[in-house]
Design a protein around this motif. Sequence first.
Motif, PDB file in Angstrom:
ATOM      1  N   VAL A   6       0.847  -1.193   0.000  1.00 50.42           N
ATOM      2  CA  VAL A   6       0.000   0.000   0.000  1.00 50.42           C
ATOM      3  C   VAL A   6       0.886   1.247   0.000  1.00 50.42           C
ATOM      4  O   VAL A   6       1.673   1.462   0.926  1.00 50.42           O
ATOM      5  N   GLY A   7       0.756   2.067  -1.049  1.00 52.63           N
ATOM      6  CA  GLY A   7       1.464   3.340  -1.108  1.00 52.63           C
ATOM      7  C   GLY A   7       0.621   4.422  -0.453  1.00 52.63           C
ATOM      8  O   GLY A   7      -0.451   4.774  -0.956  1.00 52.63           O
ATOM      9  N   LEU A   8       1.066   4.919   0.694  1.00 48.49           N
ATOM     10  CA  LEU A   8       0.307   5.927   1.446  1.00 48.49           C
ATOM     11  C   LEU A   8       0.829   7.311   1.083  1.00 48.49           C
ATOM     12  O   LEU A   8       1.960   7.681   1.420  1.00 48.49           O
ATOM     13  N   LEU A   9       0.015   8.101   0.379  1.00 51.34           N
ATOM     14  CA  LEU A   9       0.380   9.460  -0.027  1.00 51.34           C
ATOM     15  C   LEU A   9      -0.203  10.443   0.973  1.00 51.34           C
ATOM     16  O   LEU A   9      -1.410  10.437   1.235  1.00 51.34           O
ATOM     17  N   PHE A  10       0.630  11.331   1.506  1.00 52.65           N
ATOM     18  CA  PHE A  10       0.137  12.276   2.505  1.00 52.65           C
ATOM     19  C   PHE A  10       0.947  13.568   2.448  1.00 52.65           C
ATOM     20  O   PHE A  10       2.020  13.629   1.845  1.00 52.65           O
ATOM     21  N   GLY A  11       0.398  14.607   3.092  1.00 52.65           N
ATOM     22  CA  GLY A  11       1.025  15.933   3.054  1.00 52.65           C
ATOM     23  C   GLY A  11       0.313  16.793   2.026  1.00 52.65           C
ATOM     24  O   GLY A  11      -0.860  17.094   2.142  1.00 52.65           O
ATOM     25  N   GLY A  12       1.062  17.205   0.979  1.00 56.59           N
ATOM     26  CA  GLY A  12       0.461  17.947  -0.122  1.00 56.59           C
ATOM     27  C   GLY A  12       0.642  19.447  -0.026  1.00 56.59           C
ATOM     28  O   GLY A  12       1.162  19.986   0.959  1.00 56.59           O
TER      29      GLY A  12
END
Length: 367
Positions: A6-12
Motif C-alpha cells: 500500500v502506497g500511502l500518499l500524505f502531506g500535499g
Amino acid sequence: MAKLRVGLLFGGCSGEHEVSLRSAQAIAEALQQSSGKYDLRPIYIHKDGRWQAGDLAEKVLAEATPPALMSAESEAASATNPSGELATTQNKVLERLRSSASIEGVDVWFPVLHGPNGEDGTIQGMLKLMQAPFVGSGVLGSAMGMDKLAMKMAFAQVGLPQVKYLPVLRHEVWSNPCVFPKLCDRIEEELGYPCFVKPANLGSSVGISKASTRAELETALDNAASYDRRLIVEAGISNPREVECAVLGNDQPKASVVGEISFQGDFYDYETKYTEGMADLTIPADLPAEVAQSIQDMAVRAFLAVDAAGLSRVDFFVESTGKVYINEINTMPGFTTTSMYPRLWAASGVSFSELVDRLVQLALEER
C-alpha cells in the motif's frame, strides 16, 4: 500469502497539509495492525510539491509534523537518506516513481490528501495514468466533490433540496466601480442577509465568511476572490442544525448513522473544526427516525450524483421545522481517530481498522 503493498500518499500543497498528516498517521496505524496483511510504503509530499520516500517520509508520518517543525534529532536522522527524494518538481514524478525502489510494485495507493491538488481530481488523474488502483473517488467524482458550483448543479439534477445560491466570478468582484455595486445589489435582492460567501474550490471552510451587512458582504467577496476565481454566495438559514452522514461503497454505497455538530461560532470554520474542544459531536444525532432516514437516502443520492467512490461524508442543514437541505459532499474527509467520518462508522458497527481495510478492498474492486 504475500502482503499487499500500500502506497500511502500524505502531506500535499494545500492549506490542509497538517490535517493530512494526522489522517495518514491514523490510517497507517490501522494498516499496520491488520494482521500482517499490508506492506506500508509511505510517500510524503512537501508543501512545495516535492515527493519524498524513505526515512524522512517515515519520520513525518510517525510525528505527524512537517519537517520544518520536527525535532533537530529527527531532522538529522532524515538527512542521512537524501536519496529518498523522488522528484524536485511534480512533472518528474511519474518517471521517478516507476524507478523508485521504495515504492516499486505498489499494489494499491491510498491518497490521504485534503484540499486542492489532493482531492480535486489532480492526483487521481496521475494515479490513473500510472494504471494503479487507489482509494477514493476518481477524477470526475473528486473534481465535482471539490468544486462547490459543479457539485450543486449535480445535486440539482437529482432533485436534492438546497438553499438559494448565486455563482460569482472574480472579475465581477475585482472590476470597475460600476460593476461591483450592481453585483452586491443583486445578492441583496435575491439572497438577502445573512449570507455566506465561499471560494468554489477550497476545503475545511478556508476563505468562507458570513455577511450580515453591505460592508461585510463587500469584504467577504474580496476575501473569497483572493482564494479562487469562482465563488459562491449562499442564503443563510436561521439557526440550522448541522448534521453529517458517512457513505461507504462503490456502485452500491451504504450510509452510516447520522451525526450532529454543535459549536458556538457563526459557522463551522477551520479553527472550530481542528481545535479540540471547540465543537461537540453527537452520534447518533437526536432526530426523528424519518428525518434521519431521509438524510441517509439523500447522502447516497449525492454520492452517486457526483460519481464518488469508496468514501464520502455528506453534510446537511436541518431547520427547526424538520426541513433538510444538503450542504456539500467531501470525498476525502478528515480521517483521524476523532474525525466525524470514522466515528460515524464506528457507531454503525464498523471499527476504524475494519473501515480502512474495507476501503483498500473497495479500491481494488473499483479499479
